[in-house]
Design an enzyme around this catalytic site. Structure first.
Site, short mmCIF file in Angstrom:
data_model
loop_
_atom_site.label_atom_id
_atom_site.label_comp_id
_atom_site.label_asym_id
_atom_site.label_seq_id
_atom_site.Cartn_x
_atom_site.Cartn_y
_atom_site.Cartn_z
N SER A 190 0.53 -1.23 -0.08
CA SER A 190 -0.27 0.06 -0.38
C SER A 190 0.99 1.25 -0.17
O SER A 190 1.85 0.85 -0.91
CB SER A 190 -1.05 -0.11 1.03
N HIS A 217 -2.43 -1.08 -3.20
CA HIS A 217 -3.23 -0.14 -3.32
C HIS A 217 -3.31 0.67 -3.51
O HIS A 217 -2.04 1.38 -3.74
CB HIS A 217 -4.03 -0.04 -1.78
N ASP A 311 -4.26 -4.29 6.32
CA ASP A 311 -4.82 -5.58 4.92
C ASP A 311 -4.06 -6.51 4.60
O ASP A 311 -3.08 -5.53 4.44
CB ASP A 311 -5.39 -4.55 3.31
#
Lengths: 371, 93
Positions: A190, A217, A311
């Site tokens: 991310s 992400h 996540d």
């Protein structure tokens, strides 16, 4: 305006050559009572000086700037006064997309697409997005980028690995236990991911026998640009995945935006599946990793790189529980030690390593396969 | 920021300021399209105007500006200039 020696909580500097954009960004940011725009710059040169003087918590910066480009300004800021920089770029495809990814490699923490003629959202939607991104960026602990950016390194011509080829380094020196039978390396990332991916992927052999799947992400529309950017920098081909295809050995496949990419079976067929309502990150790393654990068990390697939130941590744990090798990026090299930190907390990671050492670990896997 | 807001977001007073800033921006950048000596500057101006026009709720200008940005010195330069002149004239600038 007052100068400050350390970052000022809630202070934001806005950088854009357009007075319309600067006024709008000020309004959008200051609608959150926790943030104040303490300075505005019209070009990159002004931005560098202003950030050094004001030490804001966040910089909101356009890339297409006069006098000094946004990329150069980011390089200089990250070398001299490391500050979370949120880039907003007018184009998400083509040349501008490459610039945005270059900005991430230079140390910007995130990218937001500037609205344009084809956007169907409202001004309020966009203002809301800006506030969310600024809140997240303000919590990022950034590190100095002494070189300003990761420059494209000459990729060494690596020998084809095999029984008759010399090992690039002795197996005994390799940082993790090498394993045979691995078919897939699944990587989640991310905030700070593009530069970590660059560092990791550029070290892999050009004829890697495993498929590599990346879930990054990223703002809608930037994934093709990320693939194109990495494709020009790393030895392996980099493509955007599509539902129904099979992941190919020696190819890096990046999960597309807007859906979860799930691995269906040990032949590496993938499917794009709509997210559940309320899923925060799409594509989800947890969902992908869970499917990898189910489909491949011990024949998978899971890697969780820098990023805010958690996540991927549960999914990495599932890969480990299924017998797969799991690696989390270490704190020192992470732009944000959120996701990998959570993986460490859950004991989901067999190893905790910086990106270059993760690549060495993947070399070890490759060597074990061909031995 | 005080005052009521539009759909909970941008206050009307700010929208007025945005329009004022847009007119200022149009007046600054308009000459670069009328006599394009510097192609890069004109393209940069079109790029900026495309986003700014969207912000102030001028989607037709935003579309024209984006097209000009991508095709300059070709493309609908005359249409864009006419639209920008209308914006400037509407405020008596």
């Amino acid at each position: 305006m007052t100068s400050a020696a350390s970052p000022s909580a809630g202070a934001v500097v806005v950088v854009d050559d357009s007075p319309v954009q600067r006024r709008f960004l000020r309004a959008a940011v200051e609608a959150d009572p926790g943030f104040t725009v303490v300075g505005e710059a019209r070009n990159g040169k002004e931005a560098v000086a202003l950030v050094a003087r004001l030490r804001p918590a966040v910089v909101l910066m356009d890339l297409d700037l006069p006098v000094m480009s946004g990329i150069e300004a980011i390089e200089r800021i990250m070398a001299a006064s490391p500050t979370p920089i949120l880039v907003y770029s007018a184009h998400v495809g083509g040349k501008e997309s490459a610039n945005a990814l270059e900005a991430l490699a230079a140390g910007a923490v995130d990218v937001l697409a500037k609205p344009g003629p084809t956007d169907t959202g409202t001004l309020d939607d966009y203002a809301d997005q800006i506030r969310k991104k600024v809140r997240v960026a303000s919590r990022v602990r950034v590190i100095t980028h002494p070189r300003g950016k990761l420059r494209t390194r000459d990729t060494p011509s690596l020998p084809r690995l095999g029984l008759t080829c010399p090992s690039p380094r002795p197996l005994d020196d390799l940082p993790v236990e090498a394993r045979a039978g691995v078919k897939l390396v699944a990587i989640g990332a991310s905030t700070g991911g593009p530069q970590a991916l660059h560092t990791l992927l550029r070290e892999l052999p050009p004829d890697l026998d495993q498929a590599v799947l990346v879930v990054q992400h990223m703002a809608e529309g930037f994934i093709p640009g990320l693939a194109s950017w990495l494709d020009g920098l790393v030895p392996l081909p980099v493509v955007v995945g599509a539902s129904g295809q099979r992941l190919q050995p020696g190819t890096v496949t990046i999960a597309p935006s807007g859906a979860n990419l799930l691995v269906q079976d040990d032949r590496l067929r993938v499917l794009c599946v709509d997210p559940e309502p309320g899923q925060f990150h799409v594509p989800g790393i947890d969902q992908c990793f869970a499917s990898v654990a189910d489909a491949l068990g011990p024949d998978a390697v899971g890697v969780l790189l820098t990023g805010m939130g958690r996540d991927g941590a549960d999914g990495l744990r599932q890969i480990r529980d299924a017998g797969g090798l799991t690696i989390a990026q270490d704190e020192a090299s992470s732009v944000v030690f959120g996701m990998p930190g959570e993986a460490v907390r859950l004991k989901a990671a067999c190893e905790v390593l910086p990106p270059a050492a993760i690549a060495e670990a993947l070399w070890a896997v490759e060597m074990e396969r061909v031995r | 920021m005080g005052g009521s807001t539009v759909a909970g977001g941008v206050p009307p007073a700010v929208l007025v300021e945005l329009h004022r800033a847009f007119v200022q921006e149009v007046c600054t950048r308009l000459p670069h399209f009328a006599s394009p000596d510097d192609v890069e500057t004109a393209r940069r101006d079109a790029h900026t105007l495309a986003s700014s026009a969207w912000v102030v709720g001028e989607p037709d200008i935003a579309r024209l500006a984006r097209e000009v940005e991508n095709t300059f010195p070709g493309g609908p330069v005359d249409e864009l200039v006419a639209a920008l002149r209308r914006v400037a004239e509407a405020t008596g600038t």
